[in-house]
Design a protein around this motif. Structure first.
Motif, PDB file in Angstrom:
ATOM      1  N   ARG A 197     -38.924   0.551  17.357  1.00  0.00           N
ATOM      2  CA  ARG A 197     -38.585   1.149  17.989  1.00  0.00           C
ATOM      3  C   ARG A 197     -38.632   0.783  19.734  1.00  0.00           C
ATOM      4  NH1 ARG A 197     -40.136   5.843  16.084  1.00  0.00           N
ATOM      5  NH2 ARG A 197     -40.798   7.606  16.808  1.00  0.00           N
ATOM      6  N   LYS A 249     -45.792   2.059  22.866  1.00  0.00           N
ATOM      7  CA  LYS A 249     -45.192   3.146  22.178  1.00  0.00           C
ATOM      8  C   LYS A 249     -46.947   4.265  23.144  1.00  0.00           C
ATOM      9  CE  LYS A 249     -48.483   4.244  18.114  1.00  0.00           C
ATOM     10  NZ  LYS A 249     -50.138   3.233  17.828  1.00  0.00           N
ATOM     11  N   GLU A 255     -36.867   9.128  25.666  1.00  0.00           N
ATOM     12  CA  GLU A 255     -35.444   9.469  24.213  1.00  0.00           C
ATOM     13  C   GLU A 255     -36.631   7.727  23.803  1.00  0.00           C
ATOM     14  OE1 GLU A 255     -31.434   8.017  23.403  1.00  0.00           O
ATOM     15  OE2 GLU A 255     -32.064   7.091  24.919  1.00  0.00           O
ATOM     16  N   THR A 256     -36.655   8.323  22.229  1.00  0.00           N
ATOM     17  CA  THR A 256     -37.147   7.263  21.624  1.00  0.00           C
ATOM     18  C   THR A 256     -35.928   7.650  19.731  1.00  0.00           C
ATOM     19  OG1 THR A 256     -39.936   8.272  22.074  1.00  0.00           O
ATOM     20  CG2 THR A 256     -39.625   6.918  20.014  1.00  0.00           C
ATOM     21  N   CYS A 257     -36.464   6.322  19.688  1.00  0.00           N
ATOM     22  CA  CYS A 257     -35.099   5.733  19.023  1.00  0.00           C
ATOM     23  C   CYS A 257     -35.448   4.502  18.034  1.00  0.00           C
ATOM     24  CB  CYS A 257     -33.628   6.280  19.139  1.00  0.00           C
ATOM     25  SG  CYS A 257     -33.215   4.784  20.555  1.00  0.00           S
ATOM     26  N   GLU A 258     -34.776   4.652  16.638  1.00  0.00           N
ATOM     27  CA  GLU A 258     -34.503   2.961  16.545  1.00  0.00           C
ATOM     28  C   GLU A 258     -33.748   2.168  16.528  1.00  0.00           C
ATOM     29  OE1 GLU A 258     -37.691   2.099  13.894  1.00  0.00           O
ATOM     30  OE2 GLU A 258     -38.441   4.267  15.186  1.00  0.00           O
ATOM     31  N   ARG A 283     -38.401   2.990  22.412  1.00  0.00           N
ATOM     32  CA  ARG A 283     -38.586   4.225  23.774  1.00  0.00           C
ATOM     33  C   ARG A 283     -38.646   3.913  25.385  1.00  0.00           C
ATOM     34  NH1 ARG A 283     -44.072   5.305  25.169  1.00  0.00           N
ATOM     35  NH2 ARG A 283     -43.542   7.291  25.617  1.00  0.00           N
TER      36      ARG A 283
END
Length: 164
Positions: A120, A48, A104-107, A122
């Motif tokens: 999460r 994070k 890129e940030t995604c679930e 990254r």
């Protein structure tokens, strides 16, 4: 993953030492002939609050320090050009893509012990020039940078939309 690796090693009759650690902080006391870092096993994966370049530079320095002077290193990492081309301004505004750091940030959904779980994710993408500079800062000499996508590896120029 370590349990699966242990099982595979036992089935193959191979003796391995498996270590669970944050690779950005792990310091090996042994020296090795080679190191392999594939499929974003640590490199380019971010926590994070991780600074993408500082974390990945620490990883590369640790790998370099664990190699003998004649040691070889091969790695794959995410292609920044693909990431840049796939996202739009709306993704930047929604926090999905950071164009300054190419992150890129995604679930991501996965099968956990209690069923479906979500994490999460990254991930940092790299331009070839950026990767060469980081490798140099870590003490490596880059021989080649090639493009590749799972199932289609080869010694060729990087294609704009391939994954790694």
């Amino acid at each position: 993953m370590l349990a699966l690796a242990k099982e595979a090693a036992e089935e193959a009759g191979v003796n391995v030492e498996l270590i669970q650690s944050d690779v950005a902080k792990y310091k090996s006391t042994d020296k090795f002939d080679a190191a392999i870092c594939l499929c974003e096993g640590a490199f380019a994966l971010l926590g994070k609050d991780d600074d993408p370049l500082e974390r990945d530079l620490a990883i590369l320095r640790n790998i370099n320090n664990a190699l003998r002077p004649s040691g070889k290193f091969i790695m794959t990492t995410l292609n920044a050009m693909k990431k840049i081309r796939q996202y739009k301004q709306e993704d930047v505004e929604n926090g999905v893509f950071d164009p300054v750091n190419i992150v890129e940030t995604c679930e991501m959904e996965y099968d956990g012990a209690g069923g479906k779980e979500c994490a999460r994710l990254r991930e940092k993408g790299y331009l070839g020039s950026e990767l060469k500079l980081l490798l140099k800062m870590a003490g490596f000499r880059t021989q080649n940078i090639w493009g590749g996508t799972a199932g289609d590896w080869g010694k060729r120029a990087i294609l704009l939309d391939e994954y790694e």
